[in-house]
Motif scaffolding. Structure first.
Motif, short mmCIF file in Angstrom:
data_model
loop_
_atom_site.label_atom_id
_atom_site.label_comp_id
_atom_site.label_asym_id
_atom_site.label_seq_id
_atom_site.Cartn_x
_atom_site.Cartn_y
_atom_site.Cartn_z
N ASP A 169 -3.31 7.25 -3.85
CA ASP A 169 -3.19 6.18 -2.56
C ASP A 169 -3.56 5.11 -3.96
O ASP A 169 -4.54 4.71 -4.75
CB ASP A 169 -4.63 6.68 -1.65
CG ASP A 169 -4.03 7.47 -0.87
OD1 ASP A 169 -3.30 7.96 -0.68
OD2 ASP A 169 -5.34 7.33 0.12
N CYS A 170 -2.86 4.09 -3.55
CA CYS A 170 -2.63 2.86 -4.37
C CYS A 170 -2.47 1.89 -3.52
O CYS A 170 -1.62 1.61 -3.06
CB CYS A 170 -1.59 3.21 -5.67
SG CYS A 170 -0.07 3.34 -5.32
N ARG A 171 -2.79 0.33 -4.78
CA ARG A 171 -1.97 -1.06 -3.87
C ARG A 171 -1.34 -1.29 -4.98
O ARG A 171 -1.44 -1.36 -6.64
CB ARG A 171 -3.07 -1.75 -3.54
CG ARG A 171 -4.14 -0.94 -2.46
CD ARG A 171 -5.49 -1.88 -2.01
NE ARG A 171 -5.04 -2.73 -2.02
CZ ARG A 171 -4.59 -3.66 -1.22
NH1 ARG A 171 -4.69 -3.83 0.06
NH2 ARG A 171 -4.73 -5.32 -1.91
N VAL A 172 -0.11 -1.62 -5.07
CA VAL A 172 0.79 -2.11 -6.21
C VAL A 172 1.19 -4.19 -5.88
O VAL A 172 1.40 -4.11 -4.57
CB VAL A 172 2.15 -1.94 -6.63
CG1 VAL A 172 1.59 -0.16 -7.21
CG2 VAL A 172 2.80 -1.41 -4.87
N LEU A 173 1.54 -4.68 -6.14
CA LEU A 173 1.80 -5.89 -6.89
C LEU A 173 3.11 -6.33 -6.59
O LEU A 173 3.30 -5.78 -7.84
CB LEU A 173 0.91 -6.97 -7.29
CG LEU A 173 1.51 -8.46 -6.84
CD1 LEU A 173 0.85 -8.70 -5.06
CD2 LEU A 173 0.45 -9.91 -7.78
N ARG A 174 3.63 -6.60 -6.03
CA ARG A 174 5.66 -7.00 -5.87
C ARG A 174 5.76 -7.65 -6.27
O ARG A 174 5.40 -8.84 -5.70
CB ARG A 174 6.28 -5.61 -5.08
CG ARG A 174 7.67 -6.07 -4.72
CD ARG A 174 8.52 -5.88 -3.66
NE ARG A 174 10.39 -6.35 -3.75
CZ ARG A 174 10.65 -5.17 -4.07
NH1 ARG A 174 10.55 -4.25 -4.17
NH2 ARG A 174 12.14 -5.64 -4.01
N ILE A 175 6.84 -8.80 -7.92
CA ILE A 175 6.71 -9.78 -8.09
C ILE A 175 8.33 -10.17 -8.42
O ILE A 175 9.01 -8.90 -9.11
CB ILE A 175 6.36 -10.20 -8.89
CG1 ILE A 175 4.73 -9.71 -9.00
CG2 ILE A 175 6.54 -11.84 -9.38
CD1 ILE A 175 4.22 -10.52 -10.31
N GLU A 176 9.37 -9.99 -7.34
CA GLU A 176 10.63 -10.46 -7.34
C GLU A 176 10.95 -11.07 -8.70
O GLU A 176 10.35 -11.99 -9.02
CB GLU A 176 11.07 -11.31 -5.92
CG GLU A 176 10.93 -10.88 -4.70
CD GLU A 176 11.40 -9.52 -4.33
OE1 GLU A 176 12.32 -8.87 -5.22
OE2 GLU A 176 10.68 -8.53 -3.91
N ASN B 158 0.85 -1.19 0.16
CA ASN B 158 0.00 0.53 -0.12
C ASN B 158 0.91 0.53 0.28
O ASN B 158 1.81 1.30 1.35
CB ASN B 158 -0.48 -0.12 1.13
CG ASN B 158 -1.78 -0.83 0.96
OD1 ASN B 158 -2.41 -1.14 0.50
ND2 ASN B 158 -1.22 -1.74 2.22
N VAL B 159 0.51 2.20 -0.65
CA VAL B 159 1.49 3.58 -1.02
C VAL B 159 0.32 4.44 -0.84
O VAL B 159 -0.36 4.50 -1.65
CB VAL B 159 2.96 3.08 -2.78
CG1 VAL B 159 3.01 4.49 -2.73
CG2 VAL B 159 3.21 2.22 -2.75
N GLN B 160 0.87 5.13 -0.18
CA GLN B 160 0.54 7.07 -0.17
C GLN B 160 0.12 7.57 -1.58
O GLN B 160 1.32 7.51 -1.38
CB GLN B 160 0.17 7.52 1.18
CG GLN B 160 -0.15 6.47 2.74
CD GLN B 160 -0.13 7.15 4.28
OE1 GLN B 160 0.99 8.11 3.85
NE2 GLN B 160 -0.56 6.79 4.71
N ARG B 161 -0.38 8.79 -1.39
CA ARG B 161 -0.66 9.18 -2.33
C ARG B 161 1.15 10.09 -2.50
O ARG B 161 1.30 10.89 -1.57
CB ARG B 161 -1.31 10.46 -2.53
CG ARG B 161 -1.53 11.88 -3.56
CD ARG B 161 -2.44 12.71 -3.18
NE ARG B 161 -2.64 14.01 -4.29
CZ ARG B 161 -3.10 14.95 -5.08
NH1 ARG B 161 -4.30 15.08 -3.32
NH2 ARG B 161 -3.13 15.92 -5.84
N ASN B 162 1.91 10.75 -3.41
CA ASN B 162 2.61 10.48 -3.36
C ASN B 162 3.77 9.84 -3.11
O ASN B 162 5.28 10.26 -2.97
CB ASN B 162 3.08 12.49 -2.88
CG ASN B 162 2.03 12.86 -3.40
OD1 ASN B 162 2.05 13.26 -4.45
ND2 ASN B 162 1.56 14.24 -2.99
N GLY B 163 3.65 8.58 -2.68
CA GLY B 163 4.59 7.96 -1.95
C GLY B 163 5.64 7.08 -3.01
O GLY B 163 5.45 7.46 -4.11
N THR B 164 7.03 7.03 -2.70
CA THR B 164 7.54 6.78 -3.67
C THR B 164 8.41 5.21 -4.22
O THR B 164 7.88 4.34 -2.50
CB THR B 164 9.13 6.75 -3.52
OG1 THR B 164 9.22 8.63 -3.85
CG2 THR B 164 10.14 6.48 -4.64
#
Length: 232
Positions: free
Chosen positions: A102-109, A34-40
């Motif tokens: 505000d967004c949600r991203v899926l991280r795949i190694e 979960n990444v807040q708005r303007n988050g890197t």
């Protein structure tokens, strides 16, 4: 990962062609962030170790020029993947990635993905398809910059947001106008002039809402060749 997260990930271009056992193995080790708005999400120059799929919200990719100016490379939303090409080459990210909302991203190694490619050669097709889509989008972006007026590029952007095939329609601008300008290769003042020009083509902008009087008329305007008056 929620069932909805998994549904979005499985429907992405990067993963949609994979067989169930492969998907289960890949998504079993993936992590939702979960990444807040303007988050890197990552920075230009960092080692590329992961691939990302947007589950919710909007993410932008951008570069900082030596002059300090920001150049928007792309803006991605639900189901879109990014970071594949450099992650698979164990390279550094050539761009930075930031949450626009505000967004949600899926991280795949990437290492996990590469191990599965060795066992399942068909996975390479998925990677090629996703890479081709990114390339096609960049070619379309360059074509738009060279072959369309600023107002036409804004019209195309609005048409991408609409789910109406014809008639009147209203859309919500998904992020702020400064980012819209950057995505379309324009300055904010040029975007304002483009919005004003689109009034003549049935578009009214009020805050973050765009009312389109007739989608067909706007589409005709967006697809019109700007050079046509010179060759008639």
């Amino acid at each position: 990962m929620t069932p909805r997260d998994r549904e979005i990930a499985e429907g992405s271009l990067l993963l949609s062609s994979l067989r169930r056992p492969v998907l289960d193995g890949l998504l079993g080790s993936a992590r939702v962030r979960n990444v807040q708005r303007n988050g890197t999400i990552f920075l230009q120059g960092e080692q590329a170790t992961a691939i990302f799929i947007v589950l919710e919200g909007w993410v932008k990719l951008y570069r900082i020029a030596p002059s300090g100016a920001e150049a928007v490379v792309g803006v991605f939303t639900r189901g879109r993947s990014f970071g594949e090409a450099v992650a698979f080459r164990n390279d550094t990210y050539p761009v930075s990635s930031q949450a626009v909302t505000d967004c949600r991203v899926l991280r795949i190694e990437a290492a996990q993905f590469l191990r599965l490619i060795e066992d399942t050669p068909g996975m390479a097709t998925a990677i090629l398809a996703a890479t081709f889509t990114h390339l096609h989008a960049l070619v379309a972006q360059v074509e738009g910059l060279k072959a369309r007026t600023g107002a036409q590029r804004v019209a195309e952007f609005l048409l991408e947001l609409t789910d109406c095939a014809e008639g009147a329609c209203e859309v919500t601008l998904p992020y702020d106008k400064a980012l819209i300008a950057g995505r379309l290769g324009m300055k904010p003042e040029s975007l304002s002039r483009a919005f004003s020009k689109l009034r003549d083509h049935g578009v009214t902008i009020k805050q973050n809402r765009a009312a389109i009087r007739d989608v067909g008329i706007l589409r005709d305007y967006a697809e019109d060749d700007p050079a046509s008056p010179w060759v008639r």
